[in-house]
Design an enzyme around this catalytic site. Sequence first.
Site: not given
Ligand code: UD1
Ligand code: CA
Length: 494
Positions: A17, A174, A262, A368
Amino acid sequence: MPSPVTIVILAAGLGTRMKSRRAKVLHRAGGKALIEHVVETALKLTSADRIAVVVGHQAEEVRKAVKHPGIRFVEQKEQKGTGHAVMVCRDALGEPAGLDQTGLDQSSSDQAGLDQTGSDQARYLMILYGDSPLLLPDTLQRLIDRQRGTDSNPDAKAAGTLLSAMMDDPTGYGRVIRDASDHVAEIVEQKSANPQQLAIREANMGIYCYRADLFWKYVDQIRPDNPAHEYYLTDMVAILDRAGFYVEAMQIANADEALGINDRVDLAHVDRILRHRKARELMIGGVTIERPETVSIDGDVRIGMDSVVEPFARILGRTSIGENCRIGAGAIVQDSAIADGVEIEPYTIVNRSTIESGAQVGPFARLRFDNHVAEGAHIGNFVELKKTHMGAGAKANHLTYLGDTTIGAKTNIGAGTITCNYDGFNKHPTVIGAGAFVGSNSSLIAPVEIGDGAIVGAGSVITDPVPADSLAISRPPQVVKPEWARKRRALVRK
Ligand code: UD1
Ligand code: CA
């Protein structure tokens, strides 16, 4: 001895996003990469004994952004969701295997070394998301204390505590579904929620403190059976609930503290909050900030008492500013050390330089890099300095370029003086002694030396050394033709 806490920070995602070629956690807010904020917050927790960062997208760059020693990195090669991101940490953290498909415990209790009654021996697993940079260490500590508190009751079956907040608009987060006893029954992601669930305003902030033994025992039960086909970490709540435990939610008063980033709209919003926080901290510490909503001050900047920051100033990087200074409107100061009582006038740019007490710089000056302006020196408008030492009380008040130059105390550099430090191939130094006077519009062809107390006549081009206390002047003698102008006019008017 309080039970140790392992912190896992998830930072492997690309962040679709954001619409960016750069991993989301590398984007900057408040002058730092998002991941730096979260790691620094984790480091402030005294009860944390290990910190692991899960990296995947641009793993190398993310590692480099985290400069602190003692952080482990775990690679998540494919980003299959937040649950999967924690699963891949098991080996790196030396955690025991969980239940196998038949539901049998694969870990010997010895190996686990954990107390199922949840006494104070239990270890905790705290999970943070790398895209939530506003979190405060105090809040994390309260979350740990809360979980520890419930565990102190040997009959309690509290497997974890998560952070939630009531949000005016929880879209994208969530939702926290509570059961009859007010525990969290499950977290439903936006994409999977029905209209009734979408109406719930209590949102999951993505910050958890789990009992490590229970977490690792049940984590493999997460399945990618949702519209996104991802392993959702949030499914742990329902899994633990089914296993006869419960998860609690600790509500924070201000959802702003746990905002996740996001997209770029979130990024700007969080940046604004971080800037506001920093300005507030400085004002409480005795700094006057005019129109604080307009200034950008990075997190590591220090400013002393009774200094004044005018509107639209930007103070960045590792800058320290003393007491009683003034940073003028629209000035940009980066990675510089400014002593007490310094005036940086409006629209001045100072980068990687040191300015000693009582000096005045600007307006519209540019330092600078690698400059040293000594006590009480004056740098005026449209003056550029590069790798230059300006002696105590020396002045260059107008329209001047000084590069690779050393200037002694109390020397005056006239308007329009240029050090010609570059011959098209190499840079050369200019050395000017103390108490000297360089007349306006002089060109000093480097390498060149001007001695103490010497005077250079205005408009000179100086190519050779000027000995101390002498006068050097190099301009054609003036020609005066009496009556010439009047005669000319008479001639033209005929
Ligand atoms: C997540 C939560 C949601 C919560 C929100 C809060 C889940 C399924 N959902 O959603 O309930 O309200 O955060 O901000 O957890 N990441 C990884 N590996 C992956 C996927 C994600 O390291 O395979 C990391 C991302 O880099 C990020 C974090 O996890 O820093 C959160 O991932 P993101 O996709 O932003 O989750 P949300 O959709 O925001
Ligand atoms: Ca997030």
